[in-house]
Scaffold this motif. Structure first.
Motif, PDB file in Angstrom:
ATOM      1  N   ASP A 153      45.342 -43.233  -7.175  1.00  0.00           N
ATOM      2  CA  ASP A 153      43.906 -43.491  -7.285  1.00  0.00           C
ATOM      3  C   ASP A 153      43.699 -44.883  -7.877  1.00  0.00           C
ATOM      4  O   ASP A 153      44.622 -45.508  -8.402  1.00  0.00           O
ATOM      5  CB  ASP A 153      43.276 -42.429  -8.186  1.00  0.00           C
ATOM      6  CG  ASP A 153      41.765 -42.347  -8.050  1.00  0.00           C
ATOM      7  OD1 ASP A 153      41.200 -43.062  -7.201  1.00  0.00           O
ATOM      8  OD2 ASP A 153      41.142 -41.569  -8.800  1.00  0.00           O
ATOM      9  N   PHE A 207      35.311 -39.532  -0.325  1.00  0.00           N
ATOM     10  CA  PHE A 207      36.357 -38.679  -0.884  1.00  0.00           C
ATOM     11  C   PHE A 207      36.341 -37.253  -0.357  1.00  0.00           C
ATOM     12  O   PHE A 207      37.336 -36.524  -0.500  1.00  0.00           O
ATOM     13  CB  PHE A 207      36.302 -38.683  -2.412  1.00  0.00           C
ATOM     14  CG  PHE A 207      35.016 -38.177  -3.012  1.00  0.00           C
ATOM     15  CD1 PHE A 207      34.847 -36.838  -3.300  1.00  0.00           C
ATOM     16  CD2 PHE A 207      33.984 -39.059  -3.317  1.00  0.00           C
ATOM     17  CE1 PHE A 207      33.677 -36.367  -3.868  1.00  0.00           C
ATOM     18  CE2 PHE A 207      32.806 -38.599  -3.893  1.00  0.00           C
ATOM     19  CZ  PHE A 207      32.645 -37.256  -4.167  1.00  0.00           C
ATOM     20  N   LEU A 249      39.794 -32.499  -2.451  1.00  0.00           N
ATOM     21  CA  LEU A 249      40.548 -33.685  -2.050  1.00  0.00           C
ATOM     22  C   LEU A 249      41.703 -33.334  -1.122  1.00  0.00           C
ATOM     23  O   LEU A 249      42.218 -34.186  -0.402  1.00  0.00           O
ATOM     24  CB  LEU A 249      41.078 -34.418  -3.287  1.00  0.00           C
ATOM     25  CG  LEU A 249      40.015 -34.940  -4.259  1.00  0.00           C
ATOM     26  CD1 LEU A 249      40.678 -35.662  -5.420  1.00  0.00           C
ATOM     27  CD2 LEU A 249      39.015 -35.841  -3.560  1.00  0.00           C
ATOM     28  N   SER A 263      38.564 -30.486   3.095  1.00  0.00           N
ATOM     29  CA  SER A 263      38.983 -31.844   2.759  1.00  0.00           C
ATOM     30  C   SER A 263      39.095 -32.683   4.023  1.00  0.00           C
ATOM     31  O   SER A 263      39.225 -32.154   5.130  1.00  0.00           O
ATOM     32  CB  SER A 263      40.328 -31.814   2.022  1.00  0.00           C
ATOM     33  OG  SER A 263      41.345 -31.280   2.848  1.00  0.00           O
ATOM     34  N   GLY A 285      41.189 -37.027   0.969  1.00  0.00           N
ATOM     35  CA  GLY A 285      40.788 -37.448  -0.371  1.00  0.00           C
ATOM     36  C   GLY A 285      40.973 -38.937  -0.578  1.00  0.00           C
ATOM     37  O   GLY A 285      41.655 -39.362  -1.506  1.00  0.00           O
ATOM     38  N   THR A 331      40.096 -42.205  -2.051  1.00  0.00           N
ATOM     39  CA  THR A 331      39.313 -42.468  -3.255  1.00  0.00           C
ATOM     40  C   THR A 331      39.183 -43.940  -3.623  1.00  0.00           C
ATOM     41  O   THR A 331      38.303 -44.291  -4.408  1.00  0.00           O
ATOM     42  CB  THR A 331      39.909 -41.719  -4.457  1.00  0.00           C
ATOM     43  OG1 THR A 331      41.299 -42.087  -4.595  1.00  0.00           O
ATOM     44  CG2 THR A 331      39.789 -40.212  -4.278  1.00  0.00           C
ATOM     45  N   LYS A 355      44.300 -39.760  -2.578  1.00  0.00           N
ATOM     46  CA  LYS A 355      44.596 -38.969  -3.772  1.00  0.00           C
ATOM     47  C   LYS A 355      44.990 -37.548  -3.408  1.00  0.00           C
ATOM     48  O   LYS A 355      45.838 -36.939  -4.063  1.00  0.00           O
ATOM     49  CB  LYS A 355      43.383 -38.962  -4.704  1.00  0.00           C
ATOM     50  CG  LYS A 355      43.662 -38.341  -6.065  1.00  0.00           C
ATOM     51  CD  LYS A 355      42.487 -38.509  -7.014  1.00  0.00           C
ATOM     52  CE  LYS A 355      42.823 -37.947  -8.396  1.00  0.00           C
ATOM     53  NZ  LYS A 355      41.675 -38.121  -9.333  1.00  0.00           N
ATOM     54  N   GLY A 356      44.385 -37.012  -2.345  1.00  0.00           N
ATOM     55  CA  GLY A 356      44.729 -35.660  -1.923  1.00  0.00           C
ATOM     56  C   GLY A 356      46.168 -35.534  -1.467  1.00  0.00           C
ATOM     57  O   GLY A 356      46.808 -34.503  -1.670  1.00  0.00           O
TER      58      GLY A 356
END
Length: 380
Positions: free
Chosen positions: A51, A247, A281, A310, A337, A339, A353-354
Motif C-alpha cells: 500500500d 479500491f 479488498l 472485490s 484492491g 489502493t 493491497k488485496g
C-alpha cells in the motif's frame, strides 16, 4: 436541507427507490469498459498488504502493515522502519520529508525540518483518528483526509455500513502543531491532491464522487459523480491529468443492503466482519463469503462478469477529472484492491493491497493504446 428537499427524499423512498434511494449502479462502459490489463502487466514484487506507494528522496517507498518499506530496482525490498500502528497513508514533500498516517494514533513526520514530530489523533480539537490520505502544500503545511471520526481506517467497511458521514479534510501547520478544518461532514474522504492554486481534489468514497475543494473557504463542487466503484488515492500524472485508484466496486446487492437498516444492524451484530455483505479488498478465499453461489462459478469456471465483493480498477483522468482510460482485474482475477500508484521514470507502479503485489505499467499515455503490447512493454 430545505423542507422541499426533505419531502422529495421521503417521496423518493416511498416510491420504491428513486434518487438517493435508487439501487442502480452505473454500467462500466466507455473509458471504464472492463478489460484484463491489470492481470497481464508485469509483477515487480510480492509485498504483504502492499500500500501507499510514493517517491521519497529519489527512492520508491511503500508500506506493509506497520512497516515502511524501500522497493529497489531489482524488485527486492528492505524495511526502513516500523511503527506502533498500521500505516494508513504515506505522503512525501518536494524536499523529501515524509508524513505517515498511523491508524487511531495520528500523524508522524520523518525527515525534513519537522523530523520526529508526532501529531496526536485530535490536534486543536480536529479528529485524526482515521487518517486516509494527505498532500503537502509546502514543507510546513499538510492537508490530511480523516475518513471517519467514529471508526478507524481499518474499519472502513463498518463505516460504510453505518452510512458514515463524519469524515473531514484538515489543514495542519507542522510548525505549531495546530489543525484547522477545511471541510467536514464527508462520506469517507480517501484521497487528496492539489488541483491548482488554492484548490484540492478530494475523493469521497461513500458518495462515489470527486470534489474540488477551496482550501481557504471550504467551498466544494462535485466534478465527477456516481462512479461505479469506490474512489481512493488520487495524484497528478506527469504528462497530463490524474491517476485515480478504486479500491472496491459497487454492486446492486450492496446498494440494496445499504438501504435496509434492520438487516444491516442484525448482520453486523451476529456475523463476523469478513462475511458481511460489504465490499472487500480481496475475496473468494472462503465458501462462507457472500456471493459464492449462483452465477459466480459455472461449470467450474469463475466468470469474469460474475458479481464480486472485490475488484481491481485503476483510472486515468484528464485535466477536467473525466475518465479517459482504465485498467481492470475482474471477478475472476486476483489483483484486486488497488489502493495506490506512483510514477517513476517511464513506469507507473501500482499497489494491489488485496493481492499483496506491486505491479508495473510501462506505458503512460493518457489514452488507451491500440496495441496492448505497447501498454505492457516487456511484460507482453
Amino acid at each position: 436541507m430545505s423542507m422541499s428537499g426533505r419531502i422529495g427524499r421521503i417521496f423518493d423512498k416511498f416510491m420504491g427507490g428513486r434518487g438517493e434511494h435508487s439501487i442502480t449502479v452505473p454500467v462500466m462502459d466507455g473509458a471504464l469498459k472492463p478489460n484484463n490489463y491489470l492481470e497481464r502487466i508485469a509483477s515487480v514484487s510480492m509485498v504483504e498488504a502492499a500500500d501507499n506507494l510514493t517517491i521519497g528522496g529519489g527512492q520508491v517507498l511503500l508500506t506493509s502493515g506497520n512497516r515502511l518499506v524501500e522497493l529497489h530496482d531489482s524488485g527486492s525490498t528492505s524495511i526502513r522502519s516500523t511503527f506502533d500502528a498500521e500505516i494508513t497513508f504515506l505522503s512525501a514533500s518536494p524536499q523529501g520529508a515524509l508524513a505517515l498516517g498511523l491508524d487511531r494514533l495520528g500523524i508522524a513526520i520523518v525527515g525534513g525540518r519537522h523530523h520526529g514530530k508526532r501529531l496526536a489523533a485530535n490536534p486543536s480539537g480536529q479528529q485524526l483518528n482515521c487518517p486516509t490520505a494527505a498532500v503537502f502544500l509546502d514543507e510546513d503545511t499538510l492537508v490530511v483526509c480523516n475518513g471517519s471520526s467514529a471508526h478507524s481506517a481499518l474499519e472502513w467497511s463498518r463505516d460504510l455500513l453505518n452510512l458514515g458521514r463524519s469524515g473531514s479534510v484538515v489543514r495542519l501547520d507542522l510548525g505549531s502543531g495546530t489543525a484547522s478544518l477545511i471541510k467536514g461532514g464527508l462520506g469517507f474522504p480517501s484521497g487528496v491532491a492539489v488541483a491548482g492554486a488554492g484548490k484540492l481534489v478530494v475523493a469521497e468514497a461513500w458518495k462515489h464522487r470527486l470534489l474540488t475543494l477551496d482550501i481557504a473557504g471550504g467551498d466544494c463542487i462535485a466534478v465527477v459523480a456516481d462512479l461505479p466503484a469506490y474512489p481512493g488515492r488520487i495524484q497528478p500524472a506527469s504528462q497530463t491529468g490524474y491517476w485515480l485508484t478504486m479500491f472496491a466496486v459497487r454492486s446492486q446487492l450492496q446498494e440494496f443492503v445499504l438501504r435496509e437498516d434492520r438487516y444491516r444492524r442484525e448482520m453486523m451484530k451476529t456475523i463476523a466482519p469478513e462475511y458481511w455483505v460489504a465490499p472487500a479488498l480481496s475475496s473468494g478465499r472462503s465458501f462462507k463469503e457472500p456471493l459464492q453461489a449462483g452465477s459466480v462459478i459455472r461449470l467450474g469456471i469463475h466468470k469474469p462478469w460474475a458479481p464480486s465483493r472485490s475488484y481491481g480498477l485503476l483510472l486515468r483522468l484528464d485535466d477536467s477529472f473525466q475518465p479517459v482510460w482504465s485498467a481492470h482485474s475482474r471477478a475472476d482475477g486476483q489483483r484486486h484492491g488497488i489502493t495506490s500508484c506512483v510514477e517513476t521514470g517511464d513506469r507507473l507502479l501500482v499497489a494491489s493491497k488485496g493481492r499483496g503485489e506491486v505491479l508495473a505499467l510501462h506505458h503512460l499515455s493518457p489514452t488507451e493504446p491500440d496495441d496492448l503490447s505497447v501498454l505492457m512493454g516487456s511484460a507482453a
